[in-house]
Design a protein around this motif. Structure first.
Motif, PDB file in Angstrom:
ATOM      1  N   CYS A 114       0.944  -0.956   0.096  1.00 27.82           N
ATOM      2  CA  CYS A 114      -0.212   0.266   0.313  1.00 27.82           C
ATOM      3  C   CYS A 114       0.590   1.426   0.408  1.00 27.82           C
ATOM      4  O   CYS A 114       0.660   2.328  -0.600  1.00 27.82           O
ATOM      5  CB  CYS A 114      -1.110  -0.225   1.660  1.00 27.82           C
ATOM      6  SG  CYS A 114      -2.161   1.342   1.800  1.00 27.82           S
ATOM      7  N   LEU A 115       1.594   1.494   0.870  1.00 26.59           N
ATOM      8  CA  LEU A 115       2.456   2.504   1.136  1.00 26.59           C
ATOM      9  C   LEU A 115       3.561   2.889   0.187  1.00 26.59           C
ATOM     10  O   LEU A 115       3.829   3.838  -0.605  1.00 26.59           O
ATOM     11  CB  LEU A 115       3.675   2.188   2.714  1.00 26.59           C
ATOM     12  CG  LEU A 115       3.304   2.640   3.836  1.00 26.59           C
ATOM     13  CD1 LEU A 115       4.546   2.083   4.352  1.00 26.59           C
ATOM     14  CD2 LEU A 115       2.974   3.976   3.427  1.00 26.59           C
ATOM     15  N   MET A 116       3.545   1.693  -0.711  1.00 30.16           N
ATOM     16  CA  MET A 116       4.478   1.467  -2.320  1.00 30.16           C
ATOM     17  C   MET A 116       3.802   2.038  -2.994  1.00 30.16           C
ATOM     18  O   MET A 116       4.101   2.833  -4.001  1.00 30.16           O
ATOM     19  CB  MET A 116       5.634   0.680  -2.145  1.00 30.16           C
ATOM     20  CG  MET A 116       6.605  -0.195  -1.806  1.00 30.16           C
ATOM     21  SD  MET A 116       7.137  -1.822  -2.096  1.00 30.16           S
ATOM     22  CE  MET A 116       7.189  -2.139  -3.518  1.00 30.16           C
ATOM     23  N   SER A 117       2.922   1.510  -3.142  1.00 29.35           N
ATOM     24  CA  SER A 117       1.620   2.086  -4.397  1.00 29.35           C
ATOM     25  C   SER A 117       1.005   3.600  -4.197  1.00 29.35           C
ATOM     26  O   SER A 117       1.372   4.279  -5.261  1.00 29.35           O
ATOM     27  CB  SER A 117      -0.036   1.774  -3.923  1.00 29.35           C
ATOM     28  OG  SER A 117      -0.770   2.244  -4.617  1.00 29.35           O
ATOM     29  N   VAL A 118       0.554   3.709  -3.180  1.00 32.35           N
ATOM     30  CA  VAL A 118       1.171   5.377  -2.780  1.00 32.35           C
ATOM     31  C   VAL A 118       1.484   6.523  -2.993  1.00 32.35           C
ATOM     32  O   VAL A 118       1.664   8.374  -3.068  1.00 32.35           O
ATOM     33  CB  VAL A 118      -0.248   5.652  -1.012  1.00 32.35           C
ATOM     34  CG1 VAL A 118       0.187   7.008  -0.550  1.00 32.35           C
ATOM     35  CG2 VAL A 118      -1.377   5.321  -1.011  1.00 32.35           C
ATOM     36  N   CYS A 119       3.191   5.981  -2.713  1.00 30.37           N
ATOM     37  CA  CYS A 119       4.324   6.971  -3.011  1.00 30.37           C
ATOM     38  C   CYS A 119       4.638   7.231  -4.052  1.00 30.37           C
ATOM     39  O   CYS A 119       5.826   7.678  -4.402  1.00 30.37           O
ATOM     40  CB  CYS A 119       5.274   6.221  -1.993  1.00 30.37           C
ATOM     41  SG  CYS A 119       5.497   6.617  -0.306  1.00 30.37           S
ATOM     42  N   ASP A 120       4.028   6.452  -5.301  1.00 31.56           N
ATOM     43  CA  ASP A 120       4.446   5.903  -6.407  1.00 31.56           C
ATOM     44  C   ASP A 120       3.858   7.132  -7.115  1.00 31.56           C
ATOM     45  O   ASP A 120       2.407   7.133  -8.074  1.00 31.56           O
ATOM     46  CB  ASP A 120       3.516   4.534  -7.189  1.00 31.56           C
ATOM     47  CG  ASP A 120       4.026   5.267  -8.870  1.00 31.56           C
ATOM     48  OD1 ASP A 120       5.471   5.066  -8.645  1.00 31.56           O
ATOM     49  OD2 ASP A 120       4.128   3.571  -9.382  1.00 31.56           O
ATOM     50  N   THR A 121       4.050   8.049  -7.268  1.00 29.59           N
ATOM     51  CA  THR A 121       3.717   9.503  -7.304  1.00 29.59           C
ATOM     52  C   THR A 121       3.449  10.029  -9.209  1.00 29.59           C
ATOM     53  O   THR A 121       2.619  10.088  -9.578  1.00 29.59           O
ATOM     54  CB  THR A 121       4.468  10.976  -7.270  1.00 29.59           C
ATOM     55  OG1 THR A 121       5.360  10.859  -7.572  1.00 29.59           O
ATOM     56  CG2 THR A 121       4.218  11.242  -5.476  1.00 29.59           C
ATOM     57  N   ASP A 122       3.757   8.495  -9.748  1.00 27.80           N
ATOM     58  CA  ASP A 122       4.012   8.712 -11.115  1.00 27.80           C
ATOM     59  C   ASP A 122       3.108   8.089 -12.043  1.00 27.80           C
ATOM     60  O   ASP A 122       2.321   8.243 -12.655  1.00 27.80           O
ATOM     61  CB  ASP A 122       5.305   7.673 -11.606  1.00 27.80           C
ATOM     62  CG  ASP A 122       6.679   8.225 -12.164  1.00 27.80           C
ATOM     63  OD1 ASP A 122       5.864   9.868 -11.458  1.00 27.80           O
ATOM     64  OD2 ASP A 122       7.625   8.234 -11.220  1.00 27.80           O
ATOM     65  N   SER A 123       1.953   7.084 -10.856  1.00 24.72           N
ATOM     66  CA  SER A 123       0.999   6.555 -11.565  1.00 24.72           C
ATOM     67  C   SER A 123      -0.362   7.245 -11.650  1.00 24.72           C
ATOM     68  O   SER A 123      -1.382   7.201 -11.429  1.00 24.72           O
ATOM     69  CB  SER A 123       1.008   5.063 -10.837  1.00 24.72           C
ATOM     70  OG  SER A 123       0.731   4.940  -9.179  1.00 24.72           O
ATOM     71  N   SER A 124      -0.338   8.740 -10.067  1.00 25.76           N
ATOM     72  CA  SER A 124      -1.758   9.295 -10.148  1.00 25.76           C
ATOM     73  C   SER A 124      -2.156  10.421 -10.559  1.00 25.76           C
ATOM     74  O   SER A 124      -1.086  10.410 -11.600  1.00 25.76           O
ATOM     75  CB  SER A 124      -1.152  10.103  -8.354  1.00 25.76           C
ATOM     76  OG  SER A 124      -0.156   9.863  -8.280  1.00 25.76           O
TER      77      SER A 124
END
Length: 124
Positions: A114-124
């Motif tokens: 979850c943290l990795m997903s939320v920290c991936d600003t390239d995908s948001s």
């Protein structure tokens, strides 16, 4: 909370263990409209919950969308837009428990994903 927000010059306040439920109005924490609250309440059990309170007169922010896959995690995030470069602020809470148990290991892996997903600003 009313005292802290009313007397201090807080720009951003992050809280874990809010113990708030979805039916709890934001006004329970703050009455002043110059503040916005971004929260993730725990629905399934007592305790937990996280929130970020910002002073709208100083900080401009938008809530980070977190995938439904992670609804079981106490996590909330905002993108602060009132800086030269956007800043992503994340507040997360991992409930205590025995770290060696198989369930705890699975939860920790899920939490890190979850943290990795939320920290991936390239995908948001």
């Amino acid at each position: 909370m009313h005292h802290l927000l009313g007397t201090e010059s807080a720009k951003i306040v992050c809280i874990t263990e809010t113990w708030l439920k979805p039916h709890t109005a934001d006004s329970v924490l703050m009455a002043d409209s110059k503040f916005s609250i971004f929260r993730k309440d725990r629905v399934e059990s007592t305790g937990g919950g996280v929130c970020i309170i910002i002073n709208n007169t100083i900080v401009k922010a938008v809530k980070v969308e977190i995938a439904e896959t992670f609804n079981d995690i106490d996590i909330v995030g905002i993108d602060i837009l009132s800086t030269l470069m956007p800043i992503r602020l994340i507040v997360a809470y991992r409930p205590p428990g025995p770290d060696a148990a198989v369930d705890a290991i699975q939860y920790t892996k899920h939490f890190v994903h979850c943290l990795m997903s939320v920290c991936d600003t390239d995908s948001s």
